[in-house]
Design an enzyme around this catalytic site. Structure first.
Site, PDB file in Angstrom:
ATOM      1  N   HIS A 129       0.829  -1.204   0.000  1.00 29.96           N
ATOM      2  CA  HIS A 129       0.000   0.000   0.000  1.00 29.96           C
ATOM      3  C   HIS A 129       0.870   1.264   0.000  1.00 29.96           C
ATOM      4  CE1 HIS A 129      -3.284  -2.538   2.108  1.00 29.96           C
ATOM      5  NE2 HIS A 129      -3.766  -2.197   0.929  1.00 29.96           N
ATOM      6  N   CYS A 131      -2.804   0.185   9.728  1.00 28.38           N
ATOM      7  CA  CYS A 131      -3.862  -0.699   9.196  1.00 28.38           C
ATOM      8  C   CYS A 131      -4.927  -1.079  10.225  1.00 28.38           C
ATOM      9  CB  CYS A 131      -3.291  -2.028   8.702  1.00 28.38           C
ATOM     10  SG  CYS A 131      -1.855  -1.887   7.689  1.00 28.38           S
TER      11      CYS A 131
END
Ligand code: GLY
Length: 259
Positions: free
Chosen positions: A160, A247
Protein backbone atom coordinates in the site's frame (compact mmCIF):
# COMPACT_ATOMS: atom_id res chain seq x y z
CA UNK A 1 -12.38 13.28 21.36
CA UNK A 2 -11.14 11.21 18.39
CA UNK A 3 -12.60 7.77 17.92
CA UNK A 4 -10.48 4.81 16.85
CA UNK A 5 -12.56 2.19 15.08
CA UNK A 6 -10.85 -1.18 15.49
CA UNK A 7 -11.76 -4.81 14.92
CA UNK A 8 -10.54 -7.82 16.86
CA UNK A 9 -8.05 -10.31 15.41
CA UNK A 10 -9.73 -13.13 13.51
CA UNK A 11 -8.85 -16.67 14.57
CA UNK A 12 -8.33 -17.37 10.86
CA UNK A 13 -5.64 -14.67 10.45
CA UNK A 14 -3.18 -17.41 9.45
CA UNK A 15 -5.04 -17.61 6.13
CA UNK A 16 -4.60 -13.88 5.42
CA UNK A 17 -3.77 -12.40 2.03
CA UNK A 18 -0.02 -12.14 1.42
CA UNK A 19 1.53 -10.26 -1.48
CA UNK A 20 5.15 -9.50 -0.66
CA UNK A 21 5.85 -11.74 2.34
CA UNK A 22 6.31 -15.49 2.67
CA UNK A 23 3.78 -17.18 4.93
CA UNK A 24 4.94 -17.70 8.52
CA UNK A 25 3.05 -19.22 11.42
CA UNK A 26 1.13 -16.54 13.30
CA UNK A 27 0.64 -17.01 17.05
CA UNK A 28 -3.02 -15.96 17.22
CA UNK A 29 -3.03 -15.59 21.02
CA UNK A 30 -0.04 -13.28 20.85
CA UNK A 31 -1.58 -11.34 17.95
CA UNK A 32 -4.71 -10.78 20.08
CA UNK A 33 -2.60 -9.55 23.03
CA UNK A 34 -0.58 -7.25 20.77
CA UNK A 35 -3.80 -5.88 19.31
CA UNK A 36 -5.18 -5.17 22.80
CA UNK A 37 -1.94 -3.38 23.70
CA UNK A 38 -2.23 -1.36 20.47
CA UNK A 39 -5.77 -0.32 21.44
CA UNK A 40 -4.55 0.63 24.92
CA UNK A 41 -1.82 2.74 23.32
CA UNK A 42 -4.38 4.58 21.18
CA UNK A 43 -6.51 5.12 24.28
CA UNK A 44 -3.52 6.56 26.14
CA UNK A 45 -3.12 9.06 23.29
CA UNK A 46 -6.67 10.31 23.73
CA UNK A 47 -8.76 8.07 21.45
CA UNK A 48 -12.02 6.47 22.43
CA UNK A 49 -11.91 2.91 21.07
CA UNK A 50 -14.92 1.75 19.10
CA UNK A 51 -14.19 -1.98 18.83
CA UNK A 52 -15.95 -4.21 16.33
CA UNK A 53 -16.00 -7.93 17.12
CA UNK A 54 -13.62 -10.23 15.24
CA UNK A 55 -14.87 -11.82 12.02
CA UNK A 56 -13.91 -15.48 12.40
CA UNK A 57 -14.14 -16.18 8.67
CA UNK A 58 -12.50 -12.99 7.38
CA UNK A 59 -8.77 -13.46 8.04
CA UNK A 60 -7.73 -9.86 7.27
CA UNK A 61 -10.62 -8.09 9.00
CA UNK A 62 -8.37 -6.72 11.77
CA UNK A 63 -6.86 -4.43 9.11
CA UNK A 64 -9.91 -2.24 9.28
CA UNK A 65 -8.22 0.80 7.72
CA UNK A 66 -8.62 -0.69 4.25
CA UNK A 67 -12.42 -0.71 4.43
CA UNK A 68 -13.16 3.00 4.74
CA UNK A 69 -11.70 6.48 4.34
CA UNK A 70 -13.30 8.78 6.90
CA UNK A 71 -13.17 12.53 6.27
CA UNK A 72 -15.07 15.31 8.02
CA UNK A 73 -17.73 15.41 5.31
CA UNK A 74 -18.23 11.73 4.44
CA UNK A 75 -17.03 8.20 5.05
CA UNK A 76 -16.08 6.49 1.80
CA UNK A 77 -16.72 2.77 2.07
CA UNK A 78 -14.13 1.15 -0.13
CA UNK A 79 -14.22 -1.83 -2.45
CA UNK A 80 -11.03 -3.65 -1.40
CA UNK A 81 -8.73 -4.85 -4.15
CA UNK A 82 -8.51 -8.38 -2.75
CA UNK A 83 -11.78 -10.20 -3.39
CA UNK A 84 -11.51 -12.11 -0.11
CA UNK A 85 -11.63 -8.79 1.74
CA UNK A 86 -14.76 -7.33 0.16
CA UNK A 87 -17.16 -8.77 2.76
CA UNK A 88 -15.25 -6.82 5.42
CA UNK A 89 -16.90 -3.53 4.53
CA UNK A 90 -20.52 -4.23 5.59
CA UNK A 91 -20.06 -4.10 9.37
CA UNK A 92 -17.77 -1.08 9.08
CA UNK A 93 -20.37 0.81 7.03
CA UNK A 94 -22.97 -0.10 9.67
CA UNK A 95 -20.72 1.32 12.41
CA UNK A 96 -19.82 4.51 10.52
CA UNK A 97 -23.26 5.48 9.32
CA UNK A 98 -24.16 7.13 12.64
CA UNK A 99 -21.11 9.40 12.34
CA UNK A 100 -20.98 10.38 8.66
CA UNK A 101 -23.00 10.28 5.44
CA UNK A 102 -21.63 7.30 3.52
CA UNK A 103 -20.27 7.21 -0.02
CA UNK A 104 -19.17 4.05 -1.82
CA UNK A 105 -16.56 2.85 -4.29
CA UNK A 106 -18.34 0.63 -6.78
CA UNK A 107 -17.45 -2.06 -9.31
CA UNK A 108 -15.17 -1.92 -11.34
CA UNK A 109 -13.37 0.45 -8.99
CA UNK A 110 -11.16 -0.94 -6.25
CA UNK A 111 -9.60 0.98 -3.41
CA UNK A 112 -7.91 0.07 -0.12
CA UNK A 113 -7.80 2.67 2.64
CA UNK A 114 -4.13 1.81 3.09
CA UNK A 115 -3.51 3.57 -0.21
CA UNK A 116 -4.90 6.90 1.00
CA UNK A 117 -2.80 9.39 2.96
CA UNK A 118 -4.55 12.62 3.95
CA UNK A 119 -2.42 15.67 4.58
CA UNK A 120 -4.73 18.61 5.25
CA UNK A 121 -6.99 19.00 2.22
CA UNK A 122 -4.72 16.89 0.02
CA UNK A 123 -5.33 13.20 -0.48
CA UNK A 124 -2.33 11.26 -1.76
CA UNK A 125 -3.63 8.05 -3.30
CA UNK A 126 -1.44 5.14 -4.37
CA UNK A 127 -2.16 3.27 -7.57
CA UNK A 128 -1.27 -0.20 -6.34
CA UNK A 129 -2.15 -3.84 -6.79
CA UNK A 130 -5.20 -3.04 -4.62
CA UNK A 131 -6.34 0.41 -5.76
CA UNK A 132 -7.06 0.82 -9.46
CA UNK A 133 -7.41 3.94 -11.62
CA UNK A 134 -11.21 3.61 -11.62
CA UNK A 135 -11.32 3.50 -7.81
CA UNK A 136 -9.18 6.63 -7.71
CA UNK A 137 -11.38 8.30 -10.33
CA UNK A 138 -14.41 7.64 -8.12
CA UNK A 139 -12.58 9.13 -5.12
CA UNK A 140 -11.90 12.25 -7.17
CA UNK A 141 -15.52 12.50 -8.26
CA UNK A 142 -16.83 12.14 -4.72
CA UNK A 143 -14.28 14.20 -2.82
CA UNK A 144 -13.20 17.08 -5.06
CA UNK A 145 -16.61 18.76 -4.53
CA UNK A 146 -15.69 18.98 -0.81
CA UNK A 147 -12.48 20.85 -1.73
CA UNK A 148 -10.02 17.95 -1.48
CA UNK A 149 -7.33 17.72 -4.11
CA UNK A 150 -6.36 14.23 -5.13
CA UNK A 151 -2.78 13.39 -6.01
CA UNK A 152 -2.35 9.98 -7.60
CA UNK A 153 0.97 8.14 -7.62
CA UNK A 154 2.26 4.66 -8.49
CA UNK A 155 3.27 2.38 -5.62
CA UNK A 156 5.91 -0.23 -6.43
CA UNK A 157 7.50 -2.95 -4.32
CA UNK A 158 5.07 -2.83 -1.40
CA UNK A 159 1.41 -3.46 -0.66
CA UNK A 160 0.00 0.00 0.00
CA UNK A 161 0.97 3.66 -0.28
CA UNK A 162 1.15 3.79 3.52
CA UNK A 163 3.69 0.94 3.54
CA UNK A 164 5.94 3.49 1.79
CA UNK A 165 5.01 6.83 3.36
CA UNK A 166 3.18 8.18 6.41
CA UNK A 167 2.99 11.41 8.34
CA UNK A 168 5.07 11.64 11.54
CA UNK A 169 4.40 15.29 12.34
CA UNK A 170 2.15 17.92 10.78
CA UNK A 171 4.91 18.84 8.33
CA UNK A 172 7.09 15.70 8.16
CA UNK A 173 6.66 12.52 6.15
CA UNK A 174 8.56 9.31 6.82
CA UNK A 175 9.27 7.61 3.51
CA UNK A 176 10.91 4.61 1.88
CA UNK A 177 12.24 6.37 -1.21
CA UNK A 178 12.97 3.03 -2.93
CA UNK A 179 9.23 2.41 -3.13
CA UNK A 180 7.94 5.91 -3.75
CA UNK A 181 9.33 9.06 -5.31
CA UNK A 182 9.89 11.53 -2.47
CA UNK A 183 9.35 14.45 -4.89
CA UNK A 184 5.58 13.92 -4.58
CA UNK A 185 5.98 15.41 -1.10
CA UNK A 186 7.95 18.53 -2.06
CA UNK A 187 7.15 21.29 0.40
CA UNK A 188 7.07 18.92 3.36
CA UNK A 189 10.01 17.79 5.43
CA UNK A 190 11.17 14.37 4.28
CA UNK A 191 12.65 11.83 6.66
CA UNK A 192 13.89 8.64 5.01
CA UNK A 193 13.52 5.27 6.70
CA UNK A 194 16.82 3.47 7.31
CA UNK A 195 17.64 1.54 4.09
CA UNK A 196 18.11 -1.64 6.13
CA UNK A 197 14.49 -1.40 7.33
CA UNK A 198 12.29 -1.20 4.22
CA UNK A 199 9.02 -1.65 6.13
CA UNK A 200 9.83 1.13 8.59
CA UNK A 201 7.94 3.99 6.94
CA UNK A 202 4.61 3.17 8.58
CA UNK A 203 3.65 5.28 11.59
CA UNK A 204 0.29 6.41 12.94
CA UNK A 205 0.19 10.05 14.04
CA UNK A 206 -2.28 10.79 16.84
CA UNK A 207 -2.38 14.12 18.67
CA UNK A 208 1.28 14.84 17.84
CA UNK A 209 2.64 11.40 18.81
CA UNK A 210 3.62 8.76 16.27
CA UNK A 211 2.56 5.22 17.15
CA UNK A 212 5.49 3.18 15.89
CA UNK A 213 6.56 -0.45 15.70
CA UNK A 214 9.45 -1.60 17.86
CA UNK A 215 10.75 -3.64 14.90
CA UNK A 216 12.69 -0.74 13.36
CA UNK A 217 15.35 0.52 15.80
CA UNK A 218 17.53 2.31 13.24
CA UNK A 219 14.65 4.35 11.83
CA UNK A 220 13.39 4.93 15.35
CA UNK A 221 16.73 6.61 16.15
CA UNK A 222 16.23 8.88 13.14
CA UNK A 223 12.75 9.83 14.39
CA UNK A 224 14.04 10.46 17.91
CA UNK A 225 16.84 12.63 16.53
CA UNK A 226 14.18 14.78 14.84
CA UNK A 227 12.37 15.11 18.18
CA UNK A 228 9.27 13.21 17.01
CA UNK A 229 7.36 11.95 20.08
CA UNK A 230 6.87 8.17 19.75
CA UNK A 231 4.62 5.57 21.35
CA UNK A 232 6.24 2.19 20.69
CA UNK A 233 4.16 -0.96 20.16
CA UNK A 234 4.99 -4.56 19.35
CA UNK A 235 2.97 -5.74 16.34
CA UNK A 236 5.23 -8.60 15.24
CA UNK A 237 2.38 -11.10 14.65
CA UNK A 238 0.28 -8.60 12.68
CA UNK A 239 3.33 -7.74 10.58
CA UNK A 240 3.53 -11.42 9.52
CA UNK A 241 0.06 -10.87 8.01
CA UNK A 242 1.45 -7.87 6.10
CA UNK A 243 -0.21 -5.42 8.48
CA UNK A 244 1.27 -2.42 10.23
CA UNK A 245 0.25 0.23 12.74
CA UNK A 246 -1.93 2.34 10.45
CA UNK A 247 -3.86 -0.70 9.20
CA UNK A 248 -5.44 -1.60 12.54
CA UNK A 249 -7.62 1.47 13.08
CA UNK A 250 -9.65 4.21 11.47
CA UNK A 251 -9.23 7.43 13.45
CA UNK A 252 -11.75 10.24 13.14
CA UNK A 253 -13.43 12.99 15.10
CA UNK A 254 -17.03 12.43 16.10
CA UNK A 255 -17.94 16.01 15.02
CA UNK A 256 -20.24 16.08 18.03
CA UNK A 257 -22.14 12.92 16.99
CA UNK A 258 -21.84 10.46 19.84
CA UNK A 259 -24.32 7.68 19.32
N1 GLY B 1 -2.84 -9.22 4.70
C1 GLY B 1 -3.15 -7.87 4.46
C2 GLY B 1 -3.67 -7.69 3.09
O1 GLY B 1 -3.17 -8.31 2.20
O2 GLY B 1 -4.59 -6.97 2.82
Amino acid sequence: MPVALTRGVSRSIGRCELTHLARETIDVGLAVRQHHAYEACLESLGCRILPLPPEPDLPDAVFVEDTAVVLDETAVITRPGAESRRPETGRVAEALKSFRPLSFISDPGTLDGGDVLRIGRELFIGRSARSNPEGIRQMRLQLEPFGYSIREMPVKGCLHLKSAVTLVSEQTVLINADWLDARYFNGLEILEADPGEPYAANALLINGTAVYSQAYPATRRRLEKQGIPLAIVDVSELAKAEGAVTCCSIIFDTNGADP
